[in-house]
Scaffold this active site. Structure first.
Site, short mmCIF file in Angstrom:
data_model
loop_
_atom_site.label_atom_id
_atom_site.label_comp_id
_atom_site.label_asym_id
_atom_site.label_seq_id
_atom_site.Cartn_x
_atom_site.Cartn_y
_atom_site.Cartn_z
N TRP A 154 0.81 -1.22 0.00
CA TRP A 154 0.00 0.00 0.00
C TRP A 154 0.84 1.27 0.00
O TRP A 154 0.32 2.35 -0.19
CB TRP A 154 -0.91 0.02 1.23
CG TRP A 154 -0.22 -0.42 2.49
CD1 TRP A 154 -0.24 -1.68 3.01
CD2 TRP A 154 0.62 0.36 3.35
NE1 TRP A 154 0.54 -1.73 4.14
CE2 TRP A 154 1.07 -0.48 4.38
CE3 TRP A 154 1.02 1.70 3.37
CZ2 TRP A 154 1.91 -0.05 5.39
CZ3 TRP A 154 1.85 2.14 4.38
CH2 TRP A 154 2.29 1.26 5.37
N ASN A 155 2.14 1.19 0.23
CA ASN A 155 2.84 2.44 0.55
C ASN A 155 3.08 3.35 -0.66
O ASN A 155 3.02 4.56 -0.52
CB ASN A 155 4.14 2.17 1.31
CG ASN A 155 5.08 1.28 0.57
OD1 ASN A 155 4.67 0.45 -0.22
ND2 ASN A 155 6.36 1.45 0.81
N LYS A 178 -2.87 -8.44 -7.60
CA LYS A 178 -3.58 -8.38 -6.32
C LYS A 178 -2.98 -7.21 -5.55
O LYS A 178 -1.92 -7.32 -4.96
CB LYS A 178 -3.38 -9.69 -5.56
CG LYS A 178 -4.48 -10.02 -4.55
CD LYS A 178 -4.68 -9.01 -3.46
CE LYS A 178 -3.70 -9.12 -2.32
NZ LYS A 178 -3.85 -8.04 -1.31
N GLY A 211 -4.67 -10.57 1.51
CA GLY A 211 -3.51 -11.43 1.22
C GLY A 211 -3.76 -12.91 1.42
O GLY A 211 -3.57 -13.72 0.50
N GLY A 232 6.40 -7.39 2.84
CA GLY A 232 7.28 -7.68 3.96
C GLY A 232 8.06 -8.98 3.74
O GLY A 232 7.66 -9.83 2.93
N THR A 233 9.14 -9.15 4.49
CA THR A 233 9.98 -10.34 4.34
C THR A 233 9.20 -11.61 4.72
O THR A 233 9.34 -12.65 4.07
CB THR A 233 11.26 -10.17 5.18
OG1 THR A 233 11.96 -9.03 4.65
CG2 THR A 233 12.17 -11.38 5.11
N GLU A 253 10.63 -7.92 -3.72
CA GLU A 253 11.16 -6.68 -3.16
C GLU A 253 10.62 -6.61 -1.74
O GLU A 253 9.43 -6.37 -1.54
CB GLU A 253 10.68 -5.48 -3.98
CG GLU A 253 11.09 -5.51 -5.43
CD GLU A 253 12.60 -5.41 -5.61
OE1 GLU A 253 13.26 -4.82 -4.73
OE2 GLU A 253 13.10 -5.94 -6.59
N CYS A 287 10.36 1.35 1.94
CA CYS A 287 11.25 0.22 2.19
C CYS A 287 12.70 0.68 2.36
O CYS A 287 13.49 -0.02 2.96
CB CYS A 287 11.14 -0.76 1.05
SG CYS A 287 11.23 0.05 -0.55
N GLY A 461 15.34 -9.25 -0.44
CA GLY A 461 14.67 -9.67 -1.66
C GLY A 461 15.47 -10.50 -2.63
O GLY A 461 16.64 -10.83 -2.40
N GLU A 465 14.04 -4.92 -9.87
CA GLU A 465 13.13 -4.10 -10.66
C GLU A 465 13.97 -3.07 -11.41
O GLU A 465 15.11 -2.81 -11.05
CB GLU A 465 12.15 -3.37 -9.74
CG GLU A 465 11.16 -4.29 -9.06
CD GLU A 465 10.24 -3.54 -8.11
OE1 GLU A 465 10.63 -2.46 -7.61
OE2 GLU A 465 9.14 -4.04 -7.86
P1 NDP Z 1 2.70 -7.15 3.28
O1 NDP Z 1 3.79 -8.14 3.14
O2 NDP Z 1 1.82 -7.23 4.47
O3 NDP Z 1 1.73 -7.22 2.01
C1 NDP Z 1 2.20 -7.10 0.70
C2 NDP Z 1 1.15 -7.68 -0.23
O4 NDP Z 1 1.13 -9.10 -0.03
C3 NDP Z 1 -0.28 -7.20 0.05
O5 NDP Z 1 -0.99 -7.10 -1.16
C4 NDP Z 1 -0.82 -8.33 0.92
O6 NDP Z 1 -2.23 -8.37 0.92
C5 NDP Z 1 -0.20 -9.52 0.25
N1 NDP Z 1 -0.13 -10.71 1.09
C6 NDP Z 1 0.01 -10.80 2.42
N2 NDP Z 1 0.05 -12.09 2.82
C7 NDP Z 1 -0.07 -12.85 1.69
C8 NDP Z 1 -0.11 -14.26 1.43
N3 NDP Z 1 -0.02 -15.16 2.41
N4 NDP Z 1 -0.23 -14.67 0.16
C9 NDP Z 1 -0.31 -13.79 -0.85
N5 NDP Z 1 -0.32 -12.44 -0.67
C10 NDP Z 1 -0.17 -11.98 0.59
O7 NDP Z 1 3.37 -5.71 3.15
P2 NDP Z 1 2.69 -4.31 3.33
O8 NDP Z 1 1.54 -4.16 2.38
O9 NDP Z 1 2.45 -4.08 4.77
O10 NDP Z 1 3.88 -3.38 2.78
C11 NDP Z 1 4.95 -3.02 3.55
C12 NDP Z 1 6.15 -3.91 3.29
O11 NDP Z 1 6.54 -3.83 1.93
C13 NDP Z 1 7.36 -3.48 4.08
O12 NDP Z 1 8.01 -4.58 4.64
C14 NDP Z 1 8.23 -2.81 3.05
O13 NDP Z 1 9.59 -2.80 3.37
C15 NDP Z 1 7.94 -3.61 1.84
N6 NDP Z 1 8.29 -2.84 0.66
C16 NDP Z 1 9.41 -3.19 -0.05
C17 NDP Z 1 9.82 -2.42 -1.13
C18 NDP Z 1 11.03 -2.79 -1.94
O14 NDP Z 1 11.24 -2.19 -3.02
N7 NDP Z 1 11.86 -3.72 -1.51
C19 NDP Z 1 9.08 -1.22 -1.52
C20 NDP Z 1 7.95 -0.94 -0.68
C21 NDP Z 1 7.56 -1.74 0.36
P3 NDP Z 1 -3.10 -7.45 1.93
O15 NDP Z 1 -2.26 -6.33 2.40
O16 NDP Z 1 -4.20 -7.01 1.08
O17 NDP Z 1 -3.53 -8.35 3.03
#
Ligand code: NDP
Length: 502
Positions: A154-155, A178, A211, A232-233, A253, A287, A461, A465
């Site tokens: 979402w960020n 998604k 998710g 997230g990781t 990522e 991130c 990651g 990209e």
């Molecule tokens: P999340 O990991 O919570 O979610 C990322 C996406 O994955 C969302 O669409 C989420 O759905 C989905 N998701 C969650 N669980 C599952 C699953 N079991 N199976 C499939 N899809 C799933 O991250 P956030 O949305 O909270 O974003 C923040 C994170 O993203 C931070 O850790 C940040 O560092 C990282 N990030 C990394 C970047 C990079 O370039 N490396 C850039 C920006 C952010 P939903 O949220 O709808 O439940």
């Protein structure tokens, strides 16, 4: 939760149109500045994912066969349409995630560049390999992978999505997205942009949802040929298992805990301005947020004093107001996380030099606001120095020697971004080369470009990209080996084999 007439009510975007989820389920989208509902979208399930995958498969039969130039034309048109519609996109991104106007306008104005850049790559990027032997010509073809699945956070809703779909589309793939349940509106609206640009139906599909349900249905789908996640990781690990089971490529990522490494020749004002920008832009929800200020001991006290003074002056407010410098966090959950970590930091023995609380005043009472926060007396092993908080919190850690600075910058499980601040050219490069991170800025932070590879080392990651490497990761190479000789050969004759391989 106050329910108002939503500004945006559409379902999901599948096969070129907005449609409802098969089961009729919806999910509300909240404005984090006041808790009001600004939109309602579909909450898709496995049936909806299946419909989107089928649409993408049908589209792939023709889209996968277009030329790079044909795809480039459509992507360039999409870039122009997006430029025209930017004010609308900016406004909705602000309402979805609370990020302030001055930042969102700056970020989104650059997004069309990704479509132009990857369109140009599709037009021009071809390979041949040197002939081998005397009689053979070998050329390679970059073949699209098929239907790819994109899972986004979402960020930076549109920027991050664009970093994935632009190379995927340019390379001739079709896709099912998604988006995060917090920010699905602008990813859906992008479907309108592509439709107007002439993208065939079914190339770009968006199924909003949660998710563990919608995301899981997409990432475990047996006919998805590649997954690309930003998140997230922990989410990365879960999806990696799915990709492993289906034996498909996976780009991830993931999280970060970026350091700013400040050598003593950096003027205090520059050090402070850089830290404010690196740490608090997007209310710290990036991130590569500069969440760790690793600063030389000789300037530490002056930097902390000025950083804290300036952090207290940052103007929080309505993110739609151009004068606002810091918006709310994007959700209640995110502010709860920040508050939990501030308590952890205090319990660990760190000292608050600024912030550490919500802002006072009626204007902030309904939104998820939090003051810019600076922690000192921090040890590298503390949780606030190691774990991703994803909010406006920076920890300050002093160092004495270059070796110590490098060890601190490398001293987390993450390896996404680090910035090195010094006027000493030799030191800048030496330190950059010693940093275990995918992105190292010298005398800057947060800079990004469609041509500049982006991705993480260590737990931040897999894959990259941006740049040609991102395009390549959306293709499979087919090697075509042509025998240029008409001479007859017979492997089973007495000398046939020798001649053939001479
Ligand atoms: P999340 O990991 O919570 O979610 C990322 C996406 O994955 C969302 O669409 C989420 O759905 C989905 N998701 C969650 N669980 C599952 C699953 N079991 N199976 C499939 N899809 C799933 O991250 P956030 O949305 O909270 O974003 C923040 C994170 O993203 C931070 O850790 C940040 O560092 C990282 N990030 C990394 C970047 C990079 O370039 N490396 C850039 C920006 C952010 P939903 O949220 O709808 O439940």
């Amino acid at each position: 939760m106050t329910i108002h007439q939503p500004q945006f009510a559409r379902g999901m975007f599948v096969d070129g149109d907005y449609v409802d989820a098969a089961a009729g389920k919806t999910l509300p989208v909240e404005n984090p500045k006041n808790g009001e509902i600004i939109g309602v979208v579909a909450d898709g399930d496995a049936t909806d994912i299946e419909a989107a995958v089928q649409a993408a498969e049908r589209a792939f039969t023709t889209w996968g066969d277009t030329t790079g130039a044909e795809r480039a034309d459509i992507m360039e048109r999409a870039a122009q349409i997006l430029r025209r519609r930017l004010p609308e996109f900016v406004s909705l991104e602000i309402d979805q995630i609370g990020r302030c106007r001055r930042e969102m306008a700056a970020q989104l104005s650059r997004v069309p560049e990704w479509f132009s850049y990857f369109g140009a790559v599709a037009r021009t990027h071809e390979d041949t390999v040197p002939p081998f032997g005397r009689t053979h010509l070998n050329y390679t073809r970059r073949v699209p992978i098929g239907v790819v699945g994109h899972v986004t956070p979402w960020n930076h809703p549109i920027l991050i999505l664009t970093k994935k779909i632009a190379p995927a589309m340019a390379a001739g793939n079709t896709m099912v997205v998604k988006p995060s349940e917090i920010a699905p509106i602008t990813p859906l609206m992008l479907g309108e942009v592509f439709k107007e640009a002439g993208l065939p139906n079914g190339v770009y599909n968006v199924v909003p949802g949660y998710g563990p349900t919608t995301g899981l249905a997409l990432t475990s789908h047996p006919r998805i040929r590649k997954i690309d996640l930003t998140g997230g990781t922990a989410t990365g690990r879960v999806i990696a298992e799915m990709a492993g089971k289906n034996l498909i490529p996976f780009t991830a990522e993931l999280g970060g805990k970026a350091s700013l490494v400040m050598f003593p020749d950096t003027p205090v004002e520059r050090c402070v301005a850089a830290t404010l920008f690196a740490s608090f832009v997007a209310t710290g929800q990036t991130c590569v947020q500069g969440s760790r200020l690793v600063v030389h001991r000789s300037i530490h006290d002056r930097v902390v004093a000025e950083l804290s003074r300036r952090a207290d002056l940052i103007r929080l407010g309505d993110p739609q107001d151009p004068a606002t410098q810091l918006g709310p966090l994007s959700s209640k959950r995110q502010r709860d996380t920040v508050e939990r970590y501030v308590k952890i930091g205090l319990d660990e023995g760190a000292t608050l030099a600024a912030g550490g609380k919500r802002p006072d005043g009626e204007a902030f009472s309904r939104g998820y606001y939090y003051r810019p926060t600076v922690f000192t007396d921090v040890k590298n092993e503390m949780r606030i120095a190691q774990e991703e908080i994803f909010g406006p919190v920076v920890v300050v850690i002093p160092f004495d020697t270059e070796e110590e600075a490098i060890a601190l910058a490398n001293g987390t499980e993450f390896g996404l971004g680090t910035s090195v601040w010094t006027k000493d050219v030799a030191r800048a490069h030496r330190v950059a080369h010693a940093i275990r991170a995918g992105i190292v800025w010298i005398n800057d932070h947060h800079r990004i470009d469609p041509a500049s590879p982006w991705g993480g080392f260590k737990m931040s990651g897999l894959g990259r990209e941006n740049g040609l490497i991102a395009y390549d990761e959306y293709t499979q190479i087919q090697s075509v080996i042509v025998n240029l000789s008409d001479a007859a050969f017979d492997w089973y004759s007495d000398d046939g084999g020798e001649k053939r391989y001479s």
